[in-house]
Write a protein that holds these residues in place. Structure first.
Motif, PDB file in Angstrom:
ATOM      1  N   ALA A 136       0.825  -1.204   0.000  1.00 32.75           N
ATOM      2  CA  ALA A 136       0.000   0.000   0.000  1.00 32.75           C
ATOM      3  C   ALA A 136       0.862   1.258   0.000  1.00 32.75           C
ATOM      4  CB  ALA A 136      -0.933  -0.002   1.201  1.00 32.75           C
ATOM      5  N   GLY A 137       1.975   1.220   0.733  1.00 32.86           N
ATOM      6  CA  GLY A 137       2.874   2.370   0.741  1.00 32.86           C
ATOM      7  C   GLY A 137       3.471   2.628  -0.634  1.00 32.86           C
ATOM      8  N   LEU A 138       3.910   1.572  -1.313  1.00 36.54           N
ATOM      9  CA  LEU A 138       4.456   1.721  -2.664  1.00 36.54           C
ATOM     10  C   LEU A 138       3.399   2.259  -3.631  1.00 36.54           C
ATOM     11  CD1 LEU A 138       6.412  -1.646  -2.766  1.00 36.54           C
ATOM     12  CD2 LEU A 138       7.468   0.619  -2.991  1.00 36.54           C
ATOM     13  N   LEU A 139       2.183   1.722  -3.523  1.00 34.19           N
ATOM     14  CA  LEU A 139       1.117   2.161  -4.422  1.00 34.19           C
ATOM     15  C   LEU A 139       0.721   3.609  -4.152  1.00 34.19           C
ATOM     16  CD1 LEU A 139      -1.114  -1.047  -4.376  1.00 34.19           C
ATOM     17  CD2 LEU A 139       0.291  -0.219  -6.278  1.00 34.19           C
ATOM     18  N   SER A 140       0.739   4.004  -2.889  1.00 36.68           N
ATOM     19  CA  SER A 140       0.395   5.384  -2.550  1.00 36.68           C
ATOM     20  C   SER A 140       1.338   6.366  -3.233  1.00 36.68           C
ATOM     21  CB  SER A 140       0.438   5.588  -1.030  1.00 36.68           C
ATOM     22  OG  SER A 140      -0.551   4.809  -0.396  1.00 36.68           O
ATOM     23  N   GLN A 141       2.643   6.038  -3.231  1.00 41.65           N
ATOM     24  CA  GLN A 141       3.614   6.914  -3.887  1.00 41.65           C
ATOM     25  C   GLN A 141       3.355   7.002  -5.389  1.00 41.65           C
ATOM     26  OE1 GLN A 141       7.591   5.556  -2.879  1.00 41.65           O
ATOM     27  NE2 GLN A 141       7.027   5.208  -0.744  1.00 41.65           N
ATOM     28  N   ALA A 142       3.121   5.836  -6.007  1.00 38.48           N
ATOM     29  CA  ALA A 142       2.900   5.820  -7.451  1.00 38.48           C
ATOM     30  C   ALA A 142       1.564   6.430  -7.823  1.00 38.48           C
ATOM     31  CB  ALA A 142       2.985   4.378  -7.963  1.00 38.48           C
ATOM     32  N   ALA A 143       0.546   6.170  -7.008  1.00 33.15           N
ATOM     33  CA  ALA A 143      -0.781   6.711  -7.302  1.00 33.15           C
ATOM     34  C   ALA A 143      -0.783   8.229  -7.208  1.00 33.15           C
ATOM     35  CB  ALA A 143      -1.808   6.121  -6.333  1.00 33.15           C
ATOM     36  N   ALA A 144      -0.086   8.761  -6.218  1.00 31.78           N
ATOM     37  CA  ALA A 144      -0.023  10.219  -6.056  1.00 31.78           C
ATOM     38  C   ALA A 144       0.655  10.890  -7.247  1.00 31.78           C
ATOM     39  CB  ALA A 144       0.712  10.564  -4.764  1.00 31.78           C
ATOM     40  N   ARG A 145       1.486  10.152  -7.958  1.00 28.49           N
ATOM     41  CA  ARG A 145       2.158  10.696  -9.130  1.00 28.49           C
ATOM     42  C   ARG A 145       1.403  10.386 -10.417  1.00 28.49           C
ATOM     43  NH1 ARG A 145       8.346   9.150  -9.010  1.00 28.49           N
ATOM     44  NH2 ARG A 145       8.230  10.443 -10.897  1.00 28.49           N
ATOM     45  N   GLY A 146       0.158   9.834 -10.277  1.00 27.50           N
ATOM     46  CA  GLY A 146      -0.711   9.715 -11.434  1.00 27.50           C
ATOM     47  C   GLY A 146      -0.687   8.383 -12.143  1.00 27.50           C
ATOM     48  N   ASN A 147      -0.032   7.355 -11.586  1.00 34.01           N
ATOM     49  CA  ASN A 147       0.002   6.057 -12.245  1.00 34.01           C
ATOM     50  C   ASN A 147      -1.366   5.386 -12.112  1.00 34.01           C
ATOM     51  OD1 ASN A 147       0.496   2.909 -12.049  1.00 34.01           O
ATOM     52  ND2 ASN A 147       2.170   3.762 -13.265  1.00 34.01           N
ATOM     53  N   ALA A 148      -2.024   5.129 -13.241  1.00 33.42           N
ATOM     54  CA  ALA A 148      -3.396   4.627 -13.222  1.00 33.42           C
ATOM     55  C   ALA A 148      -3.489   3.237 -12.609  1.00 33.42           C
ATOM     56  CB  ALA A 148      -3.967   4.611 -14.638  1.00 33.42           C
ATOM     57  N   GLU A 149      -2.536   2.368 -12.919  1.00 30.12           N
ATOM     58  CA  GLU A 149      -2.568   1.019 -12.361  1.00 30.12           C
ATOM     59  C   GLU A 149      -2.422   1.070 -10.849  1.00 30.12           C
ATOM     60  OE1 GLU A 149      -2.497  -3.333 -12.441  1.00 30.12           O
ATOM     61  OE2 GLU A 149      -3.333  -1.731 -13.687  1.00 30.12           O
ATOM     62  N   ALA A 150      -1.536   1.930 -10.352  1.00 28.14           N
ATOM     63  CA  ALA A 150      -1.356   2.072  -8.910  1.00 28.14           C
ATOM     64  C   ALA A 150      -2.626   2.626  -8.267  1.00 28.14           C
ATOM     65  CB  ALA A 150      -0.170   2.981  -8.611  1.00 28.14           C
ATOM     66  N   GLN A 151      -3.262   3.569  -8.915  1.00 28.12           N
ATOM     67  CA  GLN A 151      -4.512   4.127  -8.388  1.00 28.12           C
ATOM     68  C   GLN A 151      -5.597   3.046  -8.297  1.00 28.12           C
ATOM     69  OE1 GLN A 151      -4.994   7.195 -11.306  1.00 28.12           O
ATOM     70  NE2 GLN A 151      -3.855   8.720 -10.129  1.00 28.12           N
ATOM     71  N   TYR A 152      -5.679   2.231  -9.315  1.00 24.46           N
ATOM     72  CA  TYR A 152      -6.668   1.142  -9.329  1.00 24.46           C
ATOM     73  C   TYR A 152      -6.390   0.136  -8.216  1.00 24.46           C
ATOM     74  CZ  TYR A 152      -8.612  -3.347 -10.896  1.00 24.46           C
ATOM     75  OH  TYR A 152      -9.247  -4.560 -10.964  1.00 24.46           O
ATOM     76  N   LEU A 153      -5.144  -0.315  -8.104  1.00 23.68           N
ATOM     77  CA  LEU A 153      -4.791  -1.292  -7.068  1.00 23.68           C
ATOM     78  C   LEU A 153      -4.973  -0.720  -5.670  1.00 23.68           C
ATOM     79  CD1 LEU A 153      -1.593  -2.892  -8.650  1.00 23.68           C
ATOM     80  CD2 LEU A 153      -3.908  -3.834  -8.591  1.00 23.68           C
ATOM     81  N   LEU A 154      -4.607   0.555  -5.495  1.00 22.72           N
ATOM     82  CA  LEU A 154      -4.790   1.185  -4.189  1.00 22.72           C
ATOM     83  C   LEU A 154      -6.278   1.299  -3.863  1.00 22.72           C
ATOM     84  CD1 LEU A 154      -3.380   2.414  -1.761  1.00 22.72           C
ATOM     85  CD2 LEU A 154      -3.398   4.628  -2.948  1.00 22.72           C
ATOM     86  N   GLY A 155      -7.098   1.514  -4.892  1.00 18.78           N
ATOM     87  CA  GLY A 155      -8.541   1.530  -4.680  1.00 18.78           C
ATOM     88  C   GLY A 155      -9.047   0.188  -4.186  1.00 18.78           C
ATOM     89  N   LEU A 156      -8.527  -0.900  -4.769  1.00 21.79           N
ATOM     90  CA  LEU A 156      -8.937  -2.228  -4.327  1.00 21.79           C
ATOM     91  C   LEU A 156      -8.524  -2.476  -2.868  1.00 21.79           C
ATOM     92  CD1 LEU A 156      -8.025  -4.425  -7.434  1.00 21.79           C
ATOM     93  CD2 LEU A 156     -10.308  -3.699  -6.716  1.00 21.79           C
ATOM     94  N   LEU A 157      -7.298  -2.086  -2.519  1.00 22.39           N
ATOM     95  CA  LEU A 157      -6.846  -2.265  -1.144  1.00 22.39           C
ATOM     96  C   LEU A 157      -7.689  -1.444  -0.182  1.00 22.39           C
ATOM     97  CD1 LEU A 157      -2.934  -2.176  -1.445  1.00 22.39           C
ATOM     98  CD2 LEU A 157      -4.421  -4.168  -1.251  1.00 22.39           C
TER      99      LEU A 157
END
Length: 545
Positions: A136-157
């Motif tokens: 979740a920490g890794l995805l949060s960093q990537a999602a905050a920078r606009g990575n769509a896959e990270a945003q999707y996975l973080l949404g699932l978590l």
């Protein structure tokens, strides 16, 4: 929560051992190399891309290794880590993949952070321990920078509360951010949230819009649900042509439920022409993917129910495989085939058919009960099944109008078989014959059947088939409750509130006298409840007042 990695991870991660050459991949620059670095020109990423296009993954792996080790840039480290994870050009090496992906993520590569998060969510053999919080920490960093896959996975978590606190509204926001970047899976999740009002306001129109976007972007599950919408109508006008178009697209994309449904449609005909070849093709795909229902329908197809040539051996294999997975309809069909036999593939075997009918009944196939009951009523189960086990089946058969079943039930009740007496009582109640029902319940109650004691107590409380008598009702309900009948205990409490304390004490005295008589009587001897002449048990024990 489980996340999918590339198929190669599960294929190669279990390979045992890594050669000495590949074991040196993560070593420091210069270790294990036979020629000086100066003699080897540094590869360019364009050269590696060309090797990739040619399918020369050995050269891809070697080139990326050198770039990652010597240049140390985040992009090269990411590409190298991914090659190691996928097993391109050599064995899978999850430990080294973890190392290089971590370096790339630390260097700011969001794709590496997202892929590494998947690793920490997947329990890959030979890989790191599953750590949802780190993912979740890794995805949060990537999602905050606009990575769509990270945003999707973080949404699932976030939606499931895995590695982060559960927050439906936050999950919806992450799904929406990814969906607006054309992420098909996120678009489906946005549609799902809007259709349920989860984390956002309920909006079925917007839900359909996002579902359509996801389907158009190739999300097979969304295509399946859109097909359902066009087939059923409601949120969108019914359109069989569109329903079939989306169903076929979903099936061709590999979505298991769509493949099974498409095969079933070609099996039955109707919305689409009956087509044996198409039915067997699509049901076969779904069956290979593990669908028990598809196996069952495939068995029906091979029986010739799709209009094509029958193949009894294939039919039996498919039905047995489905039944082995606990699929009730397949078990029921096998029972029917075992009873009658099937061409040259299966000889009739009555005992096997009875066992299969009983298995089908346990697998929620109630239509097996009246058939078993009909067999029992005709004497076909004598020596195979004890009469008390057959009672509920015979009752079900009697409910279909089987006169043999009615006669069997009456005969067994006349013989004093307790389950038959209770079943006959309920049968008579259903046919508005409360007096006869009360007699059946009374006999079974005097023999110690707690269900009959409850039914008799209830009838006394209502005055149904007997003279209303709260004391007798309380007494029989008390006995039934003592035998563990919770419904009797609840109704006894209601009756206790309706009678004076001294009368309740009298009812309890009757119960004590009843139990004392039971203790003295021979097993199976009817024991009457004291207090009413009609409760006497002819030939049995009459408790003293």
């Amino acid at each position: 929560m489980t996340f999918k990695l590339l198929t190669t991870l599960t294929i190669f991660a279990c390979l045992a051992g890594v050669s000495a050459l590949w074991a040196q991949e993560g070593a420091a620059p210069g270790a294990g190399l036979s020629a000086p670095r100066e003699a080897q020109p540094m590869p360019e990423m364009s050269d590696i891309e060309a090797d990739w296009a040619r399918g020369d993954f050995v050269s891809v792996r070697a080139g990326l290794r050198r770039l990652a080790q010597e240049r140390g840039d985040a992009f090269s480290a990411y590409r190298y880590g991914r090659v190691l994870l996928e097993g391109r050009g050599g064995p899978v090496d999850v430990a080294q993949a973890d190392h290089w992906l971590s370096r790339a993520a630390e260097g700011g590569n969001v794709d590496a952070a997202t892929l590494l998060a998947r690793v920490y969510l997947s329990n890959i053999p030979g890989g790191p321990t599953r750590e949802p919080a780190r993912a979740a920490g890794l995805l949060s960093q990537a999602a905050a920078r606009g990575n769509a896959e990270a945003q999707y996975l973080l949404g699932l978590l976030t939606d499931g509360g895995t590695g982060v606190p559960q927050d439906a509204a936050m999950a919806y926001n992450w799904f929406l951010a990814a969906a607006e970047q054309q992420h098909p899976g996120a678009q489906l999740e946005v549609s799902r949230a809007l259709s349920r009002g989860k984390g956002t306001a309920l909006d079925t129109g917007a839900a359909l819009d996002w579902l359509t976007r996801a389907a158009e972007n190739g999300e097979a599950e969304a295509q399946f649900y859109l097909s359902n919408a066009y087939e059923s109508g409601g949120s969108v006008p019914a359109n069989p042509t569109e329903a079939m178009r989306w169903l076929r697209r979903s099936a061709e994309a590999g979505f298991l439920p769509a493949q099974g449904r498409l095969g079933a449609k070609h099996l039955a005909g109707g919305d689409v022409a009956q087509d044996p070849a198409e039915a067997r093709r699509w049901l076969g795909r779904a069956a290979q993917a593990g669908s028990a229902r598809a196996l069952y329908l495939l068995g029906l197809a091979y029986l010739g129910e799709d209009g094509g040539a029958a193949d009894p051996a294939q039919a039996l294999q498919a039905l047995r495989n489905a039944s082995g997975q606990g699929h009730g309809p397949a078990t029921l069909r096998l029972a029917q085939l075992a009873e009658t036999g099937l061409a040259n593939a299966m000889a009739a075997d009555f005992e096997t058919s009875v066992a299969l009918y009983r298995k089908a009944l346990a697998e929620d196939q109630p239509e097996a009960a009246p058939h078993l009951g009909s067999l029992a009523a005709r004497g076909r189960l004598d020596g195979l099944v004890a009469p008390h086990q057959a009672v509920p089946w015979v009752l079900a058969a009697a409910g279909t109008g089987d006169v043999n079943a009615e006669a069997w039930l009456a005969a067994r009740a006349g013989e004093g078989l307790r389950p038959a007496l209770v079943a006959q009582g309920r049968w008579l109640l259903d046919r508005a014959q409360p007096a006869g029902a009360a007699e059946s319940f009374r006999t079974a109650a005097q023999m110690g059947d707690t269900d009959a004691q409850y039914e008799l107590g209830r009838m006394y409380s209502q005055g149904a088939g007997v003279v209303q008598d709260y004391l007798m009702a309380h007494a029989w309900l008390n006995v039934s409750a003592a035998g563990g009948n919770d419904a009797a205990a609840e109704l006894r409490g209601v009756i206790g509130d309706l009678i004076p304390p001294e009368e309740e004490a009298a009812a309890q005295a009757r119960v004590r006298a009843f139990f004392a008589a039971v203790a003295q009587a021979d097993p199976g001897t009817p024991v009457a409840m004291p207090g009413a002449p009609e409760d006497a048990a002819p030939g049995g024990v009459e408790p003293a007042e």
